[in-house]
Design an enzyme around this catalytic site. Structure first.
Site, mmCIF file in Angstrom:
data_model
loop_
_atom_site.group_PDB
_atom_site.id
_atom_site.type_symbol
_atom_site.label_atom_id
_atom_site.label_comp_id
_atom_site.label_asym_id
_atom_site.label_seq_id
_atom_site.Cartn_x
_atom_site.Cartn_y
_atom_site.Cartn_z
ATOM 1 N N GLY A 121 46.373 43.971 26.798
ATOM 2 C CA GLY A 121 47.122 44.867 27.670
ATOM 3 C C GLY A 121 46.905 44.515 29.129
ATOM 4 C CG ASN A 122 49.537 45.137 31.992
ATOM 5 O OD1 ASN A 122 49.706 46.188 32.598
ATOM 6 N ND2 ASN A 122 50.475 44.613 31.195
ATOM 7 N NE ARG A 123 42.119 45.369 35.702
ATOM 8 C CZ ARG A 123 40.999 45.723 35.069
ATOM 9 N NH1 ARG A 123 40.812 46.987 34.769
ATOM 10 N NH2 ARG A 123 40.089 44.823 34.764
ATOM 11 C CB SER A 124 51.005 48.626 34.311
ATOM 12 O OG SER A 124 52.031 49.533 34.621
#
Ligand code: PMT
Length: 414
Positions: free
Chosen positions: A221-224
């Site tokens: 995933g990512n930090r959005s």
């Protein structure tokens, strides 16, 4: 804090006699805090439950209940020299009227044009939209008379919010609870937005960070947080657009008045965005879409061993790349805006994406700054236009930036 849609709007809040009248005080307070000028009109029965002073305290304006009072000099909406009786003076400069709670008795009067108190007289005199939040005991709600009165009001364009189901003043549980102030404000906002500068436009916004499954419990995933994309969707809705928000998982509340489409992976987001583009005037891709996904997704949770674990990754679909293909074939939206999340060489990298994805505008986001990019409520970006123009913007909230982006989309449509 002011609110672009409600700031300075003159809202008449009619309050009728039900136990939910206490919630109308919270409603008046929230509207006032959002910058609206709120004039409260109470029926005699409402004053058995709450006092004018309660409303005056939160709106800092005189509350009204006397049909035959002359307007006080505290009502700036009354032109000097006019000698108007209260209901005409109040109705004159309103942008919207809300009646909350609206009892069965008041609904019946509204449906039949009866104006035997200040509140119903004002409701008959206003020419602006009317939002009603009914509240009553379940049997009164279900009575054919109430339902036919409501049908008549809706047919005249009155916007009905609720009622909700839950605990009622009678002690029973059922349908008839007044909707919460937030829901009523949401309906009021929808009504006020109808004349916004994006009315008649259909826009698609993407938000959040996609997740690429590794096994049933893990993902890449990512930090959005989704904040930027949700701000864009909310701003477009407040300006009257029909909005489809394609969102990866976020912790944010579902925005009202927006068509929400959930997508977990890049591939699901691709399918959802392409499906939503039918008839769209603009696409704004604020989502942080994974560029790679695991080649194999394990059907079972991967067990820990002493060995290193190698994950083989493969490319995900480039959504904006596909949209560029559609546009080259004469399909797709008139305006396409992308974001570039960069930690180095911001402008050069963003320029390259603007060209590769054949965008009209790219929002270059230095995500290494602590007050910009992922997770925070503010952003500092540079807009890069297809014609080579560069527009640096100062630090602002994501809501403010969302409005600037829609202003620029308007220029691109022109
Ligand atoms: O959600 P927040 O916490 O508020 O954070 C906001 C944000 C930092 C996520 C947002 O402002 C932002 O910069 N979004 C874009 C993040 C990103 O994925 O950038 P990128 O440079 O990797 O991608 C460039 C553009 O191509 C983006 O518009 C992206 O949506 C799109 N893309 C990316 C990959 C892919 N497979 N398909 C795409 O269409």
């Amino acid at each position: 804090m002011g609110d672009r849609l409600l700031e300075g709007r003159h809202i008449l809040l009619g309050v009728t006699g039900g136990v939910a009248a206490y919630k109308a005080v919270a409603l008046a307070s929230r509207l006032t805090q959002a910058g609206a000028v709120v004039d409260v009109v109470l029926s005699a029965a409402a004053m058995r439950f709450v006092t004018p002073l309660s409303f005056e305290s939160v709106t800092r304006r005189r509350a009204h209940y006397d049909m035959f009072a002359l307007p006080a000099d505290t009502s700036p909406q009354v032109c000097p020299g006019d000698l108007l009786i209260a209901h005409i003076a109040l109705a004159r400069s309103a942008d919207l009227m809300i009646i909350a709670p609206a009892t069965a008795n008041t609904l019946a009067k509204l449906a039949h044009g009866i104006a035997d108190n200040l509140l119903t007289a004002v409701a008959l005199a206003v020419t602006v939209p009317l939002v009603i939040a009914p509240a009553m005991e379940s049997h009164m709600w279900e009575h054919p008379a109430t339902q036919s009165n409501l049908a008549a009001l809706r047919a005249r364009g009155v916007v009905q919010v609720g009622p909700a189901t839950g605990h009622l003043a009678s002690g029973a549980s059922g349908v008839g609870r007044m909707s919460e102030p937030e829901e009523i404000i949401a309906a009021a906002r929808m009504v006020l937005a109808c004349n916004g500068d994006l009315a008649g436009r259909r826009v698609v916004v993407s938000a959040g960070g996609t997740r690429e499954a590794i096994d049933p419990v893990r993902f890449i995933g990512n930090r959005s947080s989704g904040k930027m994309g949700y701000a864009l969707a909310n701003a477009a809705r407040d300006r009257g657009a029909q909005v489809v928000l394609v969102t990866a998982p976020t912790a944010l509340p579902d925005p009202y008045g927006v068509q929400l489409v959930r997508a977990e992976s890049a591939s699901e987001m691709r399918d959802a965005v392409l499906a939503a583009l039918e008839g769209a005037d603009a696409l704004v891709m604020a989502a942080a879409v994974a560029d790679y996904r695991p080649v194999q997704v394990s059907a079972q949770k991967i067990k820990k061993t002493e060995e290193n674990l190698m994950l083989e990754l493969t490319r995900t679909p480039d959504i904006l790349g596909e949209v560029a293909g559609l546009r080259a074939a004469g399909r797709g939206p008139r305006v396409v805006v992308g974001f570039a999340a960069e930690t180095a060489d911001l402008l050069a990298n963003a320029q390259a994406k603007l060209r590769q994805k054949r965008l009209d505008l790219i929002v270059a986001n230095d995500v290494s700054a602590p007050d910009a990019g992922f997770g925070v409520d503010t952003n500092r970006v540079t807009l890069l236009w297809a014609d080579g123009s560069v527009e640096p913007l100062p630090l602002m909230t994501k809501e403010e930036l969302a409005h600037v982006i829609w202003d620029r989309v308007q220029c691109l449509w022109a």
